[in-house]
Motif scaffolding. Structure first.
Motif, PDB file in Angstrom:
ATOM      1  N   LYS A  71       0.835  -1.204   0.000  1.00 16.10           N
ATOM      2  CA  LYS A  71       0.000   0.000   0.000  1.00 16.10           C
ATOM      3  C   LYS A  71       0.874   1.259   0.000  1.00 16.10           C
ATOM      4  CE  LYS A  71      -4.054  -2.022   2.280  1.00 16.10           C
ATOM      5  NZ  LYS A  71      -4.894  -2.025   3.510  1.00 16.10           N
ATOM      6  N   ALA A  72       1.938   1.225   0.775  1.00 12.78           N
ATOM      7  CA  ALA A  72       2.849   2.372   0.834  1.00 12.78           C
ATOM      8  C   ALA A  72       3.505   2.618  -0.519  1.00 12.78           C
ATOM      9  CB  ALA A  72       3.916   2.138   1.907  1.00 12.78           C
ATOM     10  N   PHE A  73       3.830   1.532  -1.221  1.00  8.95           N
ATOM     11  CA  PHE A  73       4.453   1.651  -2.538  1.00  8.95           C
ATOM     12  C   PHE A  73       3.462   2.234  -3.545  1.00  8.95           C
ATOM     13  CE2 PHE A  73       6.320  -0.620  -6.417  1.00  8.95           C
ATOM     14  CZ  PHE A  73       7.302   0.347  -6.593  1.00  8.95           C
ATOM     15  N   ASP A  74       2.236   1.778  -3.500  1.00  9.92           N
ATOM     16  CA  ASP A  74       1.205   2.321  -4.395  1.00  9.92           C
ATOM     17  C   ASP A  74       1.023   3.818  -4.167  1.00  9.92           C
ATOM     18  OD1 ASP A  74       0.729  -0.117  -5.579  1.00  9.92           O
ATOM     19  OD2 ASP A  74      -0.958  -0.639  -4.251  1.00  9.92           O
ATOM     20  N   GLU A  75       1.025   4.223  -2.908  1.00  9.45           N
ATOM     21  CA  GLU A  75       0.885   5.641  -2.585  1.00  9.45           C
ATOM     22  C   GLU A  75       2.109   6.431  -3.067  1.00  9.45           C
ATOM     23  OE1 GLU A  75      -1.020   9.042  -0.644  1.00  9.45           O
ATOM     24  OE2 GLU A  75      -1.671   7.134  -1.512  1.00  9.45           O
ATOM     25  N   ALA A  76       3.296   5.879  -2.856  1.00 10.42           N
ATOM     26  CA  ALA A  76       4.527   6.566  -3.252  1.00 10.42           C
ATOM     27  C   ALA A  76       4.591   6.791  -4.755  1.00 10.42           C
ATOM     28  CB  ALA A  76       5.739   5.762  -2.781  1.00 10.42           C
ATOM     29  N   LYS A  77       4.099   5.806  -5.525  1.00 16.16           N
ATOM     30  CA  LYS A  77       4.161   5.916  -6.986  1.00 16.16           C
ATOM     31  C   LYS A  77       3.326   7.074  -7.529  1.00 16.16           C
ATOM     32  CE  LYS A  77       3.270   1.481  -7.640  1.00 16.16           C
ATOM     33  NZ  LYS A  77       3.008   0.186  -8.334  1.00 16.16           N
ATOM     34  N   LYS A  78       2.387   7.561  -6.741  1.00 16.57           N
ATOM     35  CA  LYS A  78       1.560   8.698  -7.171  1.00 16.57           C
ATOM     36  C   LYS A  78       2.376   9.998  -7.170  1.00 16.57           C
ATOM     37  CE  LYS A  78      -2.679   6.789  -5.073  1.00 16.57           C
ATOM     38  NZ  LYS A  78      -3.693   7.019  -4.003  1.00 16.57           N
ATOM     39  N   TYR A  79       3.419  10.057  -6.357  1.00 14.53           N
ATOM     40  CA  TYR A  79       4.113  11.318  -6.137  1.00 14.53           C
ATOM     41  C   TYR A  79       5.623  11.274  -6.422  1.00 14.53           C
ATOM     42  CZ  TYR A  79      -0.255  11.826  -3.581  1.00 14.53           C
ATOM     43  OH  TYR A  79      -1.585  11.842  -3.239  1.00 14.53           O
ATOM     44  N   ILE A  80       6.175  10.065  -6.484  1.00 22.39           N
ATOM     45  CA  ILE A  80       7.615   9.894  -6.696  1.00 22.39           C
ATOM     46  C   ILE A  80       7.813   9.022  -7.936  1.00 22.39           C
ATOM     47  CG2 ILE A  80       9.777   9.038  -5.692  1.00 22.39           C
ATOM     48  CD1 ILE A  80       8.474   9.342  -2.926  1.00 22.39           C
ATOM     49  N   PRO A  81       8.688   9.402  -8.880  1.00 23.99           N
ATOM     50  CA  PRO A  81       8.910   8.565 -10.077  1.00 23.99           C
ATOM     51  C   PRO A  81       9.283   7.134  -9.700  1.00 23.99           C
ATOM     52  CG  PRO A  81       9.986  10.688 -10.327  1.00 23.99           C
ATOM     53  CD  PRO A  81       9.514  10.614  -8.906  1.00 23.99           C
ATOM     54  N   GLY A  82       8.435   6.184 -10.095  1.00 29.36           N
ATOM     55  CA  GLY A  82       8.683   4.789  -9.759  1.00 29.36           C
ATOM     56  C   GLY A  82       8.474   4.467  -8.304  1.00 29.36           C
ATOM     57  N   GLY A  83       8.045   5.458  -7.525  1.00 26.25           N
ATOM     58  CA  GLY A  83       7.779   5.240  -6.107  1.00 26.25           C
ATOM     59  C   GLY A  83       9.010   5.230  -5.221  1.00 26.25           C
ATOM     60  N   VAL A  84      10.186   5.493  -5.807  1.00 25.36           N
ATOM     61  CA  VAL A  84      11.433   5.440  -5.031  1.00 25.36           C
ATOM     62  C   VAL A  84      12.346   6.595  -5.421  1.00 25.36           C
ATOM     63  CG1 VAL A  84      11.406   2.929  -4.680  1.00 25.36           C
ATOM     64  CG2 VAL A  84      12.472   3.873  -6.726  1.00 25.36           C
ATOM     65  N   SER A 103      15.739   6.192  -5.507  1.00 26.96           N
ATOM     66  CA  SER A 103      16.930   5.606  -6.120  1.00 26.96           C
ATOM     67  C   SER A 103      16.488   4.279  -6.734  1.00 26.96           C
ATOM     68  CB  SER A 103      18.028   5.391  -5.081  1.00 26.96           C
ATOM     69  OG  SER A 103      19.260   5.051  -5.693  1.00 26.96           O
ATOM     70  N   PRO A 104      16.844   4.003  -7.998  1.00 20.79           N
ATOM     71  CA  PRO A 104      16.217   2.893  -8.733  1.00 20.79           C
ATOM     72  C   PRO A 104      16.274   1.518  -8.079  1.00 20.79           C
ATOM     73  CG  PRO A 104      17.400   4.307 -10.250  1.00 20.79           C
ATOM     74  CD  PRO A 104      17.726   4.806  -8.870  1.00 20.79           C
ATOM     75  N   VAL A 105      17.411   1.160  -7.458  1.00 19.64           N
ATOM     76  CA  VAL A 105      17.540  -0.192  -6.921  1.00 19.64           C
ATOM     77  C   VAL A 105      16.540  -0.451  -5.797  1.00 19.64           C
ATOM     78  CG1 VAL A 105      19.280   0.272  -5.145  1.00 19.64           C
ATOM     79  CG2 VAL A 105      19.271  -1.942  -6.308  1.00 19.64           C
ATOM     80  N   ARG A 106      16.040   0.599  -5.170  1.00 15.75           N
ATOM     81  CA  ARG A 106      15.080   0.439  -4.077  1.00 15.75           C
ATOM     82  C   ARG A 106      13.723  -0.063  -4.569  1.00 15.75           C
ATOM     83  NH1 ARG A 106      15.970   6.269  -1.026  1.00 15.75           N
ATOM     84  NH2 ARG A 106      18.251   6.216  -1.057  1.00 15.75           N
ATOM     85  N   ALA A 107      13.497  -0.021  -5.868  1.00 14.88           N
ATOM     86  CA  ALA A 107      12.209  -0.443  -6.419  1.00 14.88           C
ATOM     87  C   ALA A 107      12.049  -1.964  -6.444  1.00 14.88           C
ATOM     88  CB  ALA A 107      12.033   0.111  -7.826  1.00 14.88           C
ATOM     89  N   PHE A 108      13.143  -2.720  -6.202  1.00 10.14           N
ATOM     90  CA  PHE A 108      13.110  -4.188  -6.182  1.00 10.14           C
ATOM     91  C   PHE A 108      12.682  -4.742  -7.548  1.00 10.14           C
ATOM     92  CE2 PHE A 108      13.922  -3.481  -1.951  1.00 10.14           C
ATOM     93  CZ  PHE A 108      13.693  -4.522  -1.071  1.00 10.14           C
ATOM     94  N   GLY A 109      12.865  -3.944  -8.605  1.00  4.00           N
ATOM     95  CA  GLY A 109      12.412  -4.363  -9.931  1.00  4.00           C
ATOM     96  C   GLY A 109      13.071  -5.626 -10.436  1.00  4.00           C
ATOM     97  N   SER A 110      14.362  -5.795 -10.165  1.00  4.36           N
ATOM     98  CA  SER A 110      15.063  -6.954 -10.721  1.00  4.36           C
ATOM     99  C   SER A 110      14.778  -8.242  -9.955  1.00  4.36           C
ATOM    100  CB  SER A 110      16.569  -6.703 -10.749  1.00  4.36           C
ATOM    101  OG  SER A 110      17.088  -6.642  -9.443  1.00  4.36           O
ATOM    102  N   VAL A 111      14.117  -8.134  -8.795  1.00  2.00           N
ATOM    103  CA  VAL A 111      13.728  -9.345  -8.063  1.00  2.00           C
ATOM    104  C   VAL A 111      12.214  -9.554  -8.128  1.00  2.00           C
ATOM    105  CG1 VAL A 111      15.749  -9.430  -6.566  1.00  2.00           C
ATOM    106  CG2 VAL A 111      13.772  -8.062  -5.870  1.00  2.00           C
TER     107      VAL A 111
END
Length: 430
Positions: free
Chosen positions: A8-21, A23-31
């Motif tokens: 839920k926190a990530f969904d909220e963050a994505k509304k206001y921060i590019p990608g919700g984070v 710094s890119p690695v914090r997005a956990f995209g590669s996992v």
């Protein structure tokens, strides 16, 4: 293990921060999962907002060599806050901090504080160009030196994870002045110098920490020192990660090589934003206000960051057995992981340099960018998620190293080794 609040926190963050984070690695995209959001941390443990506890091997990507919220380190920080958070004027703690770095690094006679590793490397390269009156710089495949335009070419860390060889918005004219050579291949460097007489500097991670952990061969670094002197170029060590982590005098103290300029970050801020670059006085005195090379920063030498950094270096200087203890912990972790790897007969390679350690999902040896890129990122993602379920937080990217701290206990290491055995089985379906 539940992650509902983090999702839920990530969904909220994505509304206001590019990608919700931020710094890119914090997005956990590669996992391939949503990131966990953190509430607090103490010692070797970190806690997310869902109440889950993890043994933390990220440690803020390196600064927290003494663990989270070390009492000796943070003692007195409240008093510093009360005095003021920023002045925009000189303070004595800046001089004390600079002296600490100069005393620890024989190659550094003067040092300038900045706010990040990116600022440090960017500023060092500008200075190198001014000093040598040359334009081009050499960097190496897989080495990451921050996100300034001229260095986003075949860099490491997040750009490897997301498959970005450069970045949109970087002018081609900037990239033309960056020559990319092969890490641990001195012949590629010598050829570059033979092809151009306009090379101002070579910048290198003496131990690569942004394509996983890859050790530079001593002979390679020695030859870099020779060739840069031969062609009147500068040798720049990016010790943002290795500085005060591999040893109190960093990688250059271990390899006994003195670069012309050194870039610092991470540990010298004790967990607060910081960067620095330093070297011979003759070169550093070209920086404004003494010289014409302009570089400035409103928060450079911030008193709170200097307080935390100075306290950290005081503890490290007075307890140098810390480095032996960290190495022993890393050795124990390496040994335990290798026992699982041999027993399961799987293609995994553990690279370790002193207390820096990395898990590559590939057959070794892993000593170059091309070898790093053979790693199976899908298997690492499975391994990461299985470790997370067991309360072990690893870097959420194949191309990052694990960071140990003085707060990690033998019990933490043993639990990590046990968890890895099960996680390897799932990742390799054994």
């Amino acid at each position: 293990m539940e992650f509902e609040k983090s999702k839920k926190a990530f969904d909220e963050a994505k509304k206001y921060i590019p990608g919700g984070v931020n710094s890119p690695v914090r997005a956990f995209g590669s996992v391939d999962i949503a990131p966990i959001f953190i509430e607090k941390a103490k010692g070797s443990k970190i806690y997310d907002i869902d109440g889950n506890e993890y043994i933390d091997y990220i440690c803020s990507w390196g600064p927290l060599i003494l663990g989270h919220s070390n009492e000796k380190l943070v003692n007195g920080i409240e008093d510093e806050f009360k005095k003021g958070t920023s002045y925009g004027l000189p303070t004595q703690i800046e001089t004390k901090m600079a002296k600490k770095i100069v005393d620890a690094y024989p190659s550094v006679e003067k040092v300038r504080m900045v706010n990040s590793g990116t600022e440090a490397t960017m500023s060092a390269l500008r200075l190198a160009r001014a000093y040598t009156k040359k334009k081009k710089i050499i960097k190496f495949e897989g080495c990451y030196h921050g996100h300034s335009d001229g260095l986003l070419v075949k860099s490491g860390s997040g750009t490897l994870t997301y498959g970005i060889p450069t970045s949109p918005g970087v002018n081609s004219t900037v990239i033309e002045d960056t020559i990319v050579c092969e890490y641990n291949n001195i012949d590629s460097v010598k050829k570059a110098f033979q092809d151009s007489d306009d090379i101002a500097a070579v910048i290198v991670e003496p131990v690569a920490g942004n394509m996983g952990v890859v050790e530079a061969k001593k002979e390679f670094l020695e030859e870099l020192r020779k060739v840069t002197k031969e062609y009147n170029s500068l040798l720049i060590f990016d010790e943002v990660i290795t500085g005060f982590r591999l040893s109190y005098s960093g990688a250059q103290g271990i390899y006994d090589i003195n670069p012309d300029l050194t870039c610092f970050g991470k540990i010298i801020g004790g967990g607060l934003p910081v960067g620095a670059y330093g070297g011979k006085a003759e070169i550093m005195d070209m920086i404004a206000p003494l010289g014409g090379v302009y570089q400035a920063g409103t928060l450079s030498g911030n008193p709170l960051a200097m307080y935390m950094g100075y306290n950290t270096l005081e503890i490290l200087e007075n307890n140098k057995d810390i480095y032996d203890d960290l190495q022993e912990k890393a050795k124990k972790l390496e040994k335990g992981l290798n026992e699982h790897i041999e027993k399961l007969n799987i293609d995994v390679t553990i690279n370790r340099v002193k207390a820096m350690i990395c898990i590559f999902m590939s057959q070794g040896p892993v000593d170059s960018y091309s070898q790093v890129m053979k790693s199976d990122t899908d298997k690492y993602a499975i391994f990461f998620k299985e470790m997370l379920k067991q309360g072990i937080l690893l870097p959420p990217a194949q191309f990052e190293g694990l960071f140990l701290s003085t707060a990690h206990t033998d019990c933490d290491i043993e639990k990590t080794i046990d968890a890895a055995g099960e996680a390897f089985k799932v990742a390799f379906r054994k």
